[in-house]
Design a protein around this motif. Sequence first.
Motif, PDB file in Angstrom:
ATOM      1  N   ASP A 409       0.848  -1.190   0.000  1.00  0.00           N
ATOM      2  CA  ASP A 409       0.000   0.000   0.000  1.00  0.00           C
ATOM      3  C   ASP A 409       0.889   1.247   0.000  1.00  0.00           C
ATOM      4  OD1 ASP A 409      -2.129   1.678   0.077  1.00  0.00           O
ATOM      5  OD2 ASP A 409      -2.764   1.206   2.123  1.00  0.00           O
ATOM      6  N   ARG A 414       1.159   1.005  -6.139  1.00  0.00           N
ATOM      7  CA  ARG A 414       0.115   1.500  -7.047  1.00  0.00           C
ATOM      8  C   ARG A 414       0.575   1.372  -8.499  1.00  0.00           C
ATOM      9  NH1 ARG A 414      -1.942   1.747  -2.666  1.00  0.00           N
ATOM     10  NH2 ARG A 414      -3.262   3.388  -1.787  1.00  0.00           N
ATOM     11  N   ARG A 415       1.840   1.656  -8.746  1.00  0.00           N
ATOM     12  CA  ARG A 415       2.355   1.511 -10.107  1.00  0.00           C
ATOM     13  C   ARG A 415       2.253   0.060 -10.574  1.00  0.00           C
ATOM     14  NH1 ARG A 415       8.248   3.793  -9.637  1.00  0.00           N
ATOM     15  NH2 ARG A 415       8.408   2.727 -11.651  1.00  0.00           N
ATOM     16  N   GLU A 417       0.260  -2.243  -9.362  1.00  0.00           N
ATOM     17  CA  GLU A 417      -1.162  -2.579  -9.454  1.00  0.00           C
ATOM     18  C   GLU A 417      -1.745  -2.105 -10.782  1.00  0.00           C
ATOM     19  OE1 GLU A 417      -5.258  -0.947  -7.407  1.00  0.00           O
ATOM     20  OE2 GLU A 417      -3.506  -1.228  -6.101  1.00  0.00           O
ATOM     21  N   GLU A 418      -1.401  -0.893 -11.159  1.00  0.00           N
ATOM     22  CA  GLU A 418      -1.906  -0.359 -12.422  1.00  0.00           C
ATOM     23  C   GLU A 418      -1.462  -1.216 -13.600  1.00  0.00           C
ATOM     24  OE1 GLU A 418      -1.489   3.727 -15.117  1.00  0.00           O
ATOM     25  OE2 GLU A 418      -0.853   3.724 -13.015  1.00  0.00           O
ATOM     26  N   ARG A 436      -4.301  -4.777  -0.933  1.00  0.00           N
ATOM     27  CA  ARG A 436      -3.155  -3.947  -0.556  1.00  0.00           C
ATOM     28  C   ARG A 436      -2.769  -4.262   0.886  1.00  0.00           C
ATOM     29  NH1 ARG A 436      -6.489   0.820  -2.818  1.00  0.00           N
ATOM     30  NH2 ARG A 436      -6.078   0.684  -5.065  1.00  0.00           N
TER      31      ARG A 436
END
Length: 640
Positions: A409, A414-415, A417-418, A436
């Motif tokens: 998290d 996030r990168r 995950e994207e 996360r």
Amino acid sequence: MKISCAAGRILGLLAIIALVGCSEQSVRQEQPKVIVDAAADGLGMQREGRYQAAAQAFLVLAESATVPTEARRFRALAVSAYLDAGQYDDAATWSFVAPDALPATPPVNALELLNRARLEFESGDAGVAATDLEAIEIRMLSAYHRARANELRAVIAARNGDPLTAARLRLALDADLGSAATRQANHHALWDLLLQLSADQRSELIDSAAPQVDGWLELVDIARATLFDNLAFNNAVTTWQARYPDHPASISMPPYLNQFSQRLSRVPGRIALLLPYSGQFAEYAAAIRDGVMTAWFASPSDTPRPVVRNYNVSADDIAQAYEQAVADGAEVIIGPLEKPAVDRLLDLYSEFAVPTLTLNLASPDALTGLPRTRPNLFQFALSPEAEAAAVAEHVWQDGFGRVLLLTPDNAWGRRMEETYTREVPALGGEVLEVVRYQSTPDQYADAIERGLNIDSGARRVSLLRQILQTQFFTEDRRRTDVEAIILAGFPGDARQLLPQLRFQRAESIPVYASSHVFSGTVDRNSDQDLDGLVIGDMPWLLRERNLPVYGAVERNWRERANFFRGMFAFGIDAFNLSLRLGRLRLQPGSSYNGVSGDLSIAPNGIVSRQLGWARFVNGIPIPLPRAIEAPVIRPALTVN
């Protein structure tokens, strides 16, 4: 304003008319012919490449014209000539000299719209320029200006990643070009586009019956087969010229390609290494430099070795350092490493003087409105997003479509995950859920329970106990729709999450991860909890191949190599790639077996990297047999 000789001649013609007296009917009848002749002179200068002289001549005609529509036409022609000369300020100035005050014919309207599109493109508004180009009634333009319109369309198509459309346009406009210089420039641009075409695009281009396409594509095939042997290349080109004696490339391309062949046929004599040896990336730069020198020492002693010169650079002085390296005789440049420095280079140069291998990718913002493909530009990076895409593809090839994604998290998570949530569905799979986690022991356990839906089962049991007012025992049951788990994280995360999966009896679910979960150093005690985990990583770190450079690094740079193993491999491959850039780009499908992966170069100049794969057994990553078509690290656009 300084008037050229040609423009002075036109002014003289008009002055003669004025001196004789416009009141005389005979002179008034002769005036249109004089203006036509003067206009023809201006157009001739423009076609010959004497753009500034043509612009001055057209302005003289505009000021002297007695017919309003003609005044507006000459002013539009002057703007066009200034654009050809690259004098955009002058072009913009004359574009806005009250054009609406004078009436215009349809051909003038078309030319003004083309001028506006060219100005918009030069100011960075490629999208608006494309819209204006579509609005032009192309048949109203002269052959010369029709070629300019199609040339701009081709440039925009190439920048948008459509080499097929760009090639078609350049093939079509070639016959309308005036000077030998503009035709040669078109041939060079067309050549670069033809090298980018896939097999399907080549077939489509052939089917379109584009002008002279067969001869062009045969020349491409000759170059790919023989360009690295200068004698064989020249013999093949002589045969080609006999087959296509009237081909437009028969004169312009052989000398250009022969120079290229001579460069490819030998090892470059000088390589410049542009790296940030001071600042926060200094240790990374030093490791890359040491990797370069490791490869240099490991190269065969019976072949010439290039001189390698180091330059300490940052984003602030990259332009000066690059120019200095070229002036010092560098035939290949490796670097820069920092993304802002790469962005700065791409902002400065539309073409690069020598083959340049950057060690990062340009950021998406830096590429907005700019061509992603540049002559002599190659981009090589160790990209987390690109590795994630390769992991997603490997999972899919192993037959698993429904995946559970575990990500930290934080911004890095996030990168990743994207990337995974984009790549898995693109392959045909499904990300069932993204979980996360925080990097604390209790949060690791919580993340696994949430991902396997065990926490929801526990809540239901608790609710039942409250309703029934009785105690009873249950056995936790996990979800059954997960076919594979993708874990994004680092060694400490993986060492905590894998035991939690086993504790929840989910050890039968295969788990995959990128290289980031492996420290790069074999550590049986610390990594025994990773058993069963499949990772994609550099062959260098997986010891997939028995390479002599391993021993050289251990002997000469043991301490730094322990901390920057990946950077050493990066440097080794950067050096070896720099000697093979032309061959890899010219021959689609060819690759180099590097220590960071099997490397190939895409048509846009970006290096793709095929990972090695391993499964942890007794705390050691054991290389897996290579698949026939292993996942390839595709270029990513966001790299730190």
